[in-house]
Design a protein around this motif. Structure first.
Motif, PDB file in Angstrom:
ATOM      1  N   GLN A   1       0.825  -1.203   0.000  1.00 20.39           N
ATOM      2  CA  GLN A   1       0.000   0.000   0.000  1.00 20.39           C
ATOM      3  C   GLN A   1       0.861   1.255   0.000  1.00 20.39           C
ATOM      4  O   GLN A   1       0.591   2.225  -0.712  1.00 20.39           O
ATOM      5  N   LYS A   2       1.900   1.195   0.768  1.00 21.23           N
ATOM      6  CA  LYS A   2       2.809   2.328   0.846  1.00 21.23           C
ATOM      7  C   LYS A   2       3.511   2.579  -0.465  1.00 21.23           C
ATOM      8  O   LYS A   2       3.639   3.722  -0.923  1.00 21.23           O
TER       9      LYS A   2
ATOM     10  N   LYS B   1       2.418   1.704  -3.363  1.00 23.40           N
ATOM     11  CA  LYS B   1       1.400   2.169  -4.317  1.00 23.40           C
ATOM     12  C   LYS B   1       1.167   3.677  -4.183  1.00 23.40           C
ATOM     13  O   LYS B   1       1.078   4.416  -5.169  1.00 23.40           O
ATOM     14  N   GLU B   2       1.072   4.143  -2.946  1.00 22.23           N
ATOM     15  CA  GLU B   2       0.864   5.570  -2.699  1.00 22.23           C
ATOM     16  C   GLU B   2       2.081   6.381  -3.149  1.00 22.23           C
ATOM     17  O   GLU B   2       1.927   7.490  -3.678  1.00 22.23           O
ATOM     18  N   GLU B   3       3.262   5.824  -2.940  1.00 25.39           N
ATOM     19  CA  GLU B   3       4.488   6.519  -3.354  1.00 25.39           C
ATOM     20  C   GLU B   3       4.558   6.640  -4.861  1.00 25.39           C
ATOM     21  O   GLU B   3       4.982   7.673  -5.404  1.00 25.39           O
ATOM     22  N   ARG B   4       4.106   5.615  -5.586  1.00 24.33           N
ATOM     23  CA  ARG B   4       4.084   5.661  -7.044  1.00 24.33           C
ATOM     24  C   ARG B   4       3.104   6.730  -7.535  1.00 24.33           C
ATOM     25  O   ARG B   4       3.406   7.486  -8.465  1.00 24.33           O
ATOM     26  N   LYS B   5       1.920   6.774  -6.904  1.00 26.57           N
ATOM     27  CA  LYS B   5       0.928   7.785  -7.284  1.00 26.57           C
ATOM     28  C   LYS B   5       1.473   9.183  -7.060  1.00 26.57           C
ATOM     29  O   LYS B   5       1.288  10.087  -7.883  1.00 26.57           O
ATOM     30  N   LYS B   6       2.117   9.341  -5.936  1.00 24.61           N
ATOM     31  CA  LYS B   6       2.673  10.637  -5.602  1.00 24.61           C
ATOM     32  C   LYS B   6       3.758  11.031  -6.585  1.00 24.61           C
ATOM     33  O   LYS B   6       3.835  12.197  -7.018  1.00 24.61           O
ATOM     34  N   LYS B   7       4.570  10.053  -6.982  1.00 26.87           N
ATOM     35  CA  LYS B   7       5.652  10.289  -7.931  1.00 26.87           C
ATOM     36  C   LYS B   7       5.093  10.638  -9.309  1.00 26.87           C
ATOM     37  O   LYS B   7       5.554  11.587  -9.956  1.00 26.87           O
ATOM     38  N   ILE B   8       4.061   9.892  -9.715  1.00 24.20           N
ATOM     39  CA  ILE B   8       3.431  10.161 -11.017  1.00 24.20           C
ATOM     40  C   ILE B   8       2.818  11.554 -11.037  1.00 24.20           C
ATOM     41  O   ILE B   8       2.923  12.301 -12.027  1.00 24.20           O
ATOM     42  N   LYS B   9       2.180  11.917  -9.912  1.00 22.87           N
ATOM     43  CA  LYS B   9       1.552  13.236  -9.802  1.00 22.87           C
ATOM     44  C   LYS B   9       2.583  14.342  -9.886  1.00 22.87           C
ATOM     45  O   LYS B   9       2.381  15.370 -10.549  1.00 22.87           O
TER      46      LYS B   9
END
Length: 420
Positions: free
Chosen positions: A8-9, A11-19
């Motif tokens: 989960q962590k 996944k959130e880090e990837r989203k944040k990076k993509i953003k």
């Protein structure tokens, strides 16, 4: 649990990076100030390929989508800015029109624009916007003028209403003072009211008269009801106008009578005046009929030798006789007439007998006219014997004596006529 949390962590880090990568690319696009709604991805992509922020996005399709979204946002902001500037410029031009006192609801745009052409707020707008602002301003002026007319009309209406109320108050005051009685006419009432400012405040005499007549109509209706109450009280013996010496005294009596205390004082006064007026008119008519009747008796030669029944028989068809409806009243007038005439005749005889007794130095009741004249002739001859005068001379003396008596009777009759 640990593995799940780890995933989960990540996944959130990837989203944040993509953003962040997306945001960095948008910042890159912002650096190109000439980007607008007409800009194309094909034209600008070659200018972006060497920038790390471009390369950070691995998918070409994603890069293009971000570019198109950004262009759309730029377009939206441009439109909003255009609307803001347009609104601001229109407000500025509207202020210019409001500050130009020469502009009124009848002003024409073709003339107004020539006076405003050099003003910056005029130049900041296109032709259609200028006309829109001007027409809106004229419409507002029309509404303002219409509102001012409405307010002025309302003010005048309120003022006129106040004047009418004040005039009604004046009418009520005069009515309470007994100056305006139910039968008074406008011609007479206006003379009572004309010196008051509440009268002169209304210039329209027709309006004054209308208010007066409406007021009097209401007051007359009230008076009719109160009059009915007072008449019933008189009829039932609760009040007796004959016992009051004045209107004020009558008002006091009525006000102190049970169930009559609420009756308007001015109505009581007018009721009193009405009663006395009717009484006076009735007495005047009665006196006039009596005078006509007495004149009839005199004209017909009625004397002490007549009886009432004989007079009634002779004069029953005469208007002066029939106008007196009461036989008792006619009989009394007849008797009074006879009494006055009898007293008059007796006075004349007494006066004549008194003169004769003084000449002879004698007193005695029951001597007749012939003996008095005979004694006088004896005195004139200077002897105690009866002298024989020529018949012609004696007749002249008798005629002269009779004439003297007739003159006295005629004068007395005229005096009686004046008294009647």
């Amino acid at each position: 649990d640990y593995i799940f949390e780890r995933r989960q962590k990540e996944k959130e880090e990837r989203k944040k990076k993509i953003k962040q990568i997306k945001q960095d690319f948008i910042e890159l696009l912002k650096e190109y100030k000439d980007l607008d709604s007409r800009s194309s991805w094909r034209k600008y992509e070659p200018l972006l390929v060497n920038d790390k922020r471009y390369q950070a996005i691995e998918d070409d399709k994603e890069r293009e989508e971000i570019f198109l979204e950004y262009i759309k946002e730029v377009e939206q902001k441009a439109k909003e800015e255009t609307r803001r500037l347009r609104k601001e410029n229109m407000a500025s031009f509207k202020k210019l029109l409001q500050d130009t006192p020469s502009i009124n609801p009848k002003s024409q745009w073709r003339k107004v624009k020539e006076d405003l052409r050099k003003d910056p707020s005029y130049k900041a707008l296109d032709k259609s916007d200028r006309l829109i602002v001007f027409e809106e301003h004229i419409r507002q002026l029309d509404l303002k003028e219409e509102e001012e007319r409405r307010l002025e009309k309302e003010r005048i209406k309120k003022e006129e209403r106040k004047k009418r109320e004040n005039f009604r108050t004046l009418l009520l005051e005069k009515q309470n003072l007994g100056k305006l009685f139910p039968t008074i006419k406008w011609k007479d009432a206006s003379k009572i009211l004309e010196n008051d400012s509440r009268y002169s405040a209304i210039q329209d005499e027709a309006m004054l008269r209308e208010i007066f007549e409406d007021f009097m109509e209401d007051e007359n209706e009230k008076y009719r009801k109160e009059k009915s109450t007072l008449k019933d009280a008189v009829k039932n013996g609760k009040i007796d106008p004959e016992k009051s010496a004045s209107a004020d005294e009558f008002v006091t009596v009525v006000k102190g009578t049970e169930k009559l205390g609420a009756v308007n004082s001015s109505y009581i006064r007018f009721f009193w005046d009405e009663l006395n007026s009717k009484k006076a008119k009735k007495e005047k008519r009665s006196a006039k009929r009596a005078k006509k009747f007495v004149e009839l008796l005199r004209a017909k030669g009625i004397s002490t030798s007549h009886t009432y029944d004989k007079v009634k028989e002779e004069l029953s068809s005469e208007a002066a006789f029939t106008k007196i409806k009461s036989d008792e009243e006619r009989k009394k007038l007849f008797e009074d007439f006879i009494t006055r005439n009898s007293t008059s005749d007796l006075g004349l005889k007494t006066e004549t007998n008194g003169d004769d007794s003084s000449s002879e130095g004698e007193k005695g009741d029951g001597q007749n006219k012939h003996k008095a004249e005979k004694s006088k002739r004896k005195r004139d001859t200077g002897s105690g014997e009866q002298s024989e005068e020529p018949k012609e001379k004696q007749l002249k003396k008798e005629e002269a004596g009779d004439g003297s008596h007739r003159d006295k009777k005629e004068r007395k009759g005229e005096e009686d006529k004046k008294d009647e």
